[in-house]
Design a protein around this motif. Sequence first.
Motif, PDB file in Angstrom:
ATOM      1  N   ARG A  36       0.812  -1.217   0.000  1.00  0.00           N
ATOM      2  CA  ARG A  36       0.000   0.000   0.000  1.00  0.00           C
ATOM      3  C   ARG A  36       0.846   1.268   0.000  1.00  0.00           C
ATOM      4  NH1 ARG A  36      -5.158  -1.625   0.331  1.00  0.00           N
ATOM      5  NH2 ARG A  36      -5.595  -3.563   1.394  1.00  0.00           N
ATOM      6  N   ALA A  37       2.038   1.154  -0.580  1.00  0.00           N
ATOM      7  CA  ALA A  37       2.921   2.315  -0.696  1.00  0.00           C
ATOM      8  C   ALA A  37       2.854   2.875  -2.112  1.00  0.00           C
ATOM      9  CB  ALA A  37       4.358   1.922  -0.369  1.00  0.00           C
ATOM     10  N   THR A  38       3.033   4.192  -2.194  1.00  0.00           N
ATOM     11  CA  THR A  38       3.104   4.894  -3.480  1.00  0.00           C
ATOM     12  C   THR A  38       4.369   5.733  -3.480  1.00  0.00           C
ATOM     13  OG1 THR A  38       0.691   5.005  -3.685  1.00  0.00           O
ATOM     14  CG2 THR A  38       1.965   6.580  -4.989  1.00  0.00           C
ATOM     15  N   VAL A  39       5.112   5.689  -4.587  1.00  0.00           N
ATOM     16  CA  VAL A  39       6.318   6.498  -4.763  1.00  0.00           C
ATOM     17  C   VAL A  39       6.234   7.165  -6.129  1.00  0.00           C
ATOM     18  CG1 VAL A  39       8.830   6.461  -4.989  1.00  0.00           C
ATOM     19  CG2 VAL A  39       7.714   4.968  -3.332  1.00  0.00           C
ATOM     20  N   ILE A  40       6.498   8.468  -6.160  1.00  0.00           N
ATOM     21  CA  ILE A  40       6.505   9.207  -7.415  1.00  0.00           C
ATOM     22  C   ILE A  40       7.850   9.908  -7.547  1.00  0.00           C
ATOM     23  CG2 ILE A  40       5.437  11.058  -8.759  1.00  0.00           C
ATOM     24  CD1 ILE A  40       2.848  10.510  -7.104  1.00  0.00           C
ATOM     25  N   LEU A  41       8.486   9.709  -8.686  1.00  0.00           N
ATOM     26  CA  LEU A  41       9.730  10.389  -9.025  1.00  0.00           C
ATOM     27  C   LEU A  41       9.423  11.269 -10.230  1.00  0.00           C
ATOM     28  CD1 LEU A  41      11.958   7.236  -8.718  1.00  0.00           C
ATOM     29  CD2 LEU A  41      11.870   9.144  -7.118  1.00  0.00           C
ATOM     30  N   ALA A  42       9.513  12.582 -10.052  1.00  0.00           N
ATOM     31  CA  ALA A  42       9.038  13.507 -11.072  1.00  0.00           C
ATOM     32  C   ALA A  42      10.081  14.557 -11.428  1.00  0.00           C
ATOM     33  CB  ALA A  42       7.769  14.195 -10.587  1.00  0.00           C
ATOM     34  N   ALA A  43      10.071  14.938 -12.700  1.00  0.00           N
ATOM     35  CA  ALA A  43      10.888  16.040 -13.202  1.00  0.00           C
ATOM     36  C   ALA A  43       9.949  17.107 -13.752  1.00  0.00           C
ATOM     37  CB  ALA A  43      11.833  15.541 -14.297  1.00  0.00           C
ATOM     38  N   THR A  44      10.498  18.255 -14.096  1.00  0.00           N
ATOM     39  CA  THR A  44       9.682  19.319 -14.674  1.00  0.00           C
ATOM     40  C   THR A  44       9.010  18.832 -15.956  1.00  0.00           C
ATOM     41  OG1 THR A  44      11.562  20.172 -15.908  1.00  0.00           O
ATOM     42  CG2 THR A  44      11.146  21.148 -13.735  1.00  0.00           C
ATOM     43  N   GLY A  45       7.956  19.518 -16.342  1.00  0.00           N
ATOM     44  CA  GLY A  45       7.249  19.156 -17.561  1.00  0.00           C
ATOM     45  C   GLY A  45       6.329  17.963 -17.392  1.00  0.00           C
ATOM     46  N   ASN A  46       5.980  17.653 -16.133  1.00  0.00           N
ATOM     47  CA  ASN A  46       5.063  16.552 -15.821  1.00  0.00           C
ATOM     48  C   ASN A  46       5.604  15.200 -16.265  1.00  0.00           C
ATOM     49  OD1 ASN A  46       2.741  15.913 -14.408  1.00  0.00           O
ATOM     50  ND2 ASN A  46       1.510  15.772 -16.263  1.00  0.00           N
ATOM     51  N   ARG A  47       6.929  15.050 -16.251  1.00  0.00           N
ATOM     52  CA  ARG A  47       7.567  13.773 -16.585  1.00  0.00           C
ATOM     53  C   ARG A  47       7.808  13.017 -15.291  1.00  0.00           C
ATOM     54  NH1 ARG A  47      12.578  16.159 -19.453  1.00  0.00           N
ATOM     55  NH2 ARG A  47      12.305  17.538 -17.677  1.00  0.00           N
TER      56      ARG A  47
END
Length: 151
Positions: free
Chosen positions: A32-43
């Motif tokens: 039940r874990a969520t991880v988001i790795l994000a860069a500019t431009g919604n990538r």
Amino acid sequence: MGTQGQRERVVTTDWDTFARRLAAFLAELPSRATVILAATGNRYVQFQQFDINLSAELTGNYYLPEPISEAAAQLLRDLGWTAPALQREIENWRRTLRWPISRTGFDDLARSAARGLHEALGVGAPADLRATGWTDTHALDLSPLNARPAG
């Protein structure tokens, strides 16, 4: 290739190191874990750990200011990502691994996410990523990823 007596050197890139860290991190991700790795431009790449599977999504064209090229889309398919299916309201590239997941499975998923971010979505370096993560009850320690916190 080199001439006789020369050796090719395998150069470890920042993305290789990132993929190894990500694979180890995903192997320890609680249910039940969520991880988001994000860069500019919604990538971004997002991982969600469930009791029976580990789901991953890479940004689809629907959310990008500029669509990825057909060559980038083919690369993602070659890496095992399933293309978005807008008619079914699936707007991102996705991969799912079912438990039990081998170390090789984690390595492959992490490498495909790193290559997808870098080669298909154009993220320059892992240092360009911001990380956020949580479970149903608490924030996750994201320090093993060596990414900057989001926000």
